[in-house]
Enzyme design. Structure first.
Site, mmCIF file in Angstrom:
data_model
loop_
_atom_site.group_PDB
_atom_site.id
_atom_site.type_symbol
_atom_site.label_atom_id
_atom_site.label_comp_id
_atom_site.label_asym_id
_atom_site.label_seq_id
_atom_site.Cartn_x
_atom_site.Cartn_y
_atom_site.Cartn_z
ATOM 1 N N ALA A 74 16.961 -19.195 -3.247
ATOM 2 C CA ALA A 74 17.061 -19.926 -4.512
ATOM 3 C C ALA A 74 18.366 -19.510 -5.180
ATOM 4 O O ALA A 74 18.464 -18.414 -5.731
ATOM 5 C CB ALA A 74 15.868 -19.612 -5.402
ATOM 6 N N SER A 97 21.197 -19.922 -7.984
ATOM 7 C CA SER A 97 21.363 -20.428 -9.348
ATOM 8 C C SER A 97 22.819 -20.624 -9.732
ATOM 9 O O SER A 97 23.115 -21.203 -10.779
ATOM 10 C CB SER A 97 20.726 -19.450 -10.334
ATOM 11 O OG SER A 97 21.423 -18.209 -10.309
ATOM 12 N N GLY A 98 23.720 -20.114 -8.911
ATOM 13 C CA GLY A 98 25.128 -20.111 -9.277
ATOM 14 C C GLY A 98 25.549 -18.817 -9.932
ATOM 15 O O GLY A 98 26.700 -18.664 -10.346
ATOM 16 N N MET A 157 18.222 -25.361 -7.695
ATOM 17 C CA MET A 157 17.119 -26.009 -8.398
ATOM 18 C C MET A 157 17.581 -26.438 -9.790
ATOM 19 O O MET A 157 18.064 -25.630 -10.576
ATOM 20 C CB MET A 157 15.947 -25.030 -8.500
ATOM 21 C CG MET A 157 14.731 -25.549 -9.218
ATOM 22 S SD MET A 157 13.381 -24.330 -9.164
ATOM 23 C CE MET A 157 14.120 -22.974 -10.099
ATOM 24 N N CYS A 215 7.597 -20.803 -16.078
ATOM 25 C CA CYS A 215 8.488 -21.415 -15.088
ATOM 26 C C CYS A 215 8.344 -20.743 -13.732
ATOM 27 O O CYS A 215 8.318 -21.414 -12.699
ATOM 28 C CB CYS A 215 9.932 -21.336 -15.568
ATOM 29 S SG CYS A 215 11.126 -22.029 -14.406
ATOM 30 N N CYS A 242 16.566 -20.993 -20.639
ATOM 31 C CA CYS A 242 17.513 -21.813 -19.883
ATOM 32 C C CYS A 242 17.790 -23.159 -20.536
ATOM 33 O O CYS A 242 18.927 -23.628 -20.540
ATOM 34 C CB CYS A 242 17.007 -22.005 -18.453
ATOM 35 S SG CYS A 242 15.418 -22.873 -18.337
#
Length: 360
Positions: A8, A10-11, A35, A100, A196
């Protein structure tokens, strides 16, 4: 045939290092997965995910791994954001990150991992999992300043069966050093903080777009005198000090409670005021990584940055809730927040705090 791990990404630097470590130190086939949980951009682009996705592309290119993107914006709004708004409008202080993790990252994302033929899901969380021989248990991350087990205490146990947390035994300093040494594109990128979907915007200016302002009184609980006005009781949380804009007192003022029906915010003066401290709470919406009947005494965190508090777990006939009695009074227990239970390094589970909003 080598197994496949889906990272996963996220950058950010953490997930970039996860992908790097798995690519360079394991026989796994590594796939990156970005995502996207939020569609709306404000006028300043503060909530934009475009830059994060560009960073995923750059790191994936450096590592020569395939990468994909998936949007859970609709599901996130339904499962996480809508509940966040409902709870806030009732006066609670929910934790969307915990929700989340349970509903999106370790549920819907797991399904996407299977679609991609993945055997494992790897994330950049600072947590650990015990070895299979001991049974699958969630453990605190080695770095106490970055430990994120609190945010996973509501995640279903079976959702962690195929999960890898490569950073759980590292410090943030070590992770940064690895990124620098590997010359990853995200090595200098700052950590993201806060919720976020709010980004860098002031919390109040974001929330008022969805929950209408309703002016009301700020009342000194001891004197029962009106000492100020507010634009909405839902903006205030138990223990809050900033944003009250109340002068004329040598001691700092703290929010001690709310009456949502009358739209009143109650304050007290002084951080040692007894009404700021409580010794009991009820925890609901429980999630356990161990058999709850085996737990009688443990420690608990009532918010992410709080210290562990020794407590006793009092089970009731209702499996859906427990009573928690602390050994010492705990400051600013907040309804709607997450409580995580621990036995040393082991996270036992968690729940949602239910206490009276009005002082008593």
């Amino acid at each position: 045939m080598n197994k496949t791990v889906v990272v996963a990404m996220s950058g950010g630097v953490d997930s970039s290092v996860v992908a790097y470590l798995l690519k360079t130190t394991t026989p796994y086939k590594v796939i990156g997965l970005f995502m996207k949980n939020w569609e709306e951009e404000d006028s300043d682009g503060l909530c934009s995910t475009a830059k994060d996705y560009e960073d995923v592309e750059r790191v994936a290119g450096q590592l020569d791994i395939p990468y994909y993107t998936v949007s859970f914006a609709k599901e996130y709004r339904e499962r996480v954001f809508s509940r966040f708004l409902r709870e806030y409008s009732k006066g609670y202080t929910p934790n969307p990150d915990v929700l989340c993790n349970r509903e999106i990252k370790f549920d819907l994302l797991q399904r996407k991992v299977r679609e991609l033929g993945g055997d494992f899901l790897a994330t950049g969380h600072y947590c650990r999992l015990s070895s299979a021989a001991e049974g699958r248990h969630l453990l605190r991350g080695l770095d106490p300043q970055k430990d994120q087990s609190y945010f996973l205490c509501g995640t279903r146990r079976e959702s962690l069966d195929n999960v890898l947390f490569p950073l759980g035994g590292m410090t943030k300093t070590k992770v940064r050093a690895i990124a620098e040494q590997a010359r990853l594109a995200t090595a200098q990128k700052r950590d993201s903080t806060g919720i976020c979907f709010i980004g860098k915007r002031p919390f109040k200016s974001f929330l008022e777009k969805f929950v209408p302002n309703v002016e009301g009184d700020i009342v000194d609980y001891d004197s029962q005198k009106v000492v100020g006005r507010h634009e909405g009781a839902h903006y205030y949380t138990i223990g809050q000090r900033r944003g009250l804009d109340l002068g004329g007192s040598e001691k700092p003022c703290y929010v001690v409670g709310k009456d949502m029906e009358k739209n009143i915010v109650y304050i007290v003066r002084g951080e040692d005021h007894p009404l700021l401290y409580q010794t009991e709470l009820t925890a609901k919406e429980l999630n356990w990584f161990v058999s709850p009947e085996s737990i009688t005494r443990c420690s608990a965190k009532v918010r992410y940055r709080s210290e562990d508090e020794e407590c006793e777990i009092l089970h009731s006939d209702e499996d859906s809730e427990v009573r928690v009695r602390f050994s010492s009074p705990v400051k600013a227990i907040t309804p709607g927040q997450t409580i995580a239970f621990y036995d040393g390094e082991k996270c036992l589970g968690g729940g949602v705090i239910e206490v009276s909003m009005t002082p008593h």
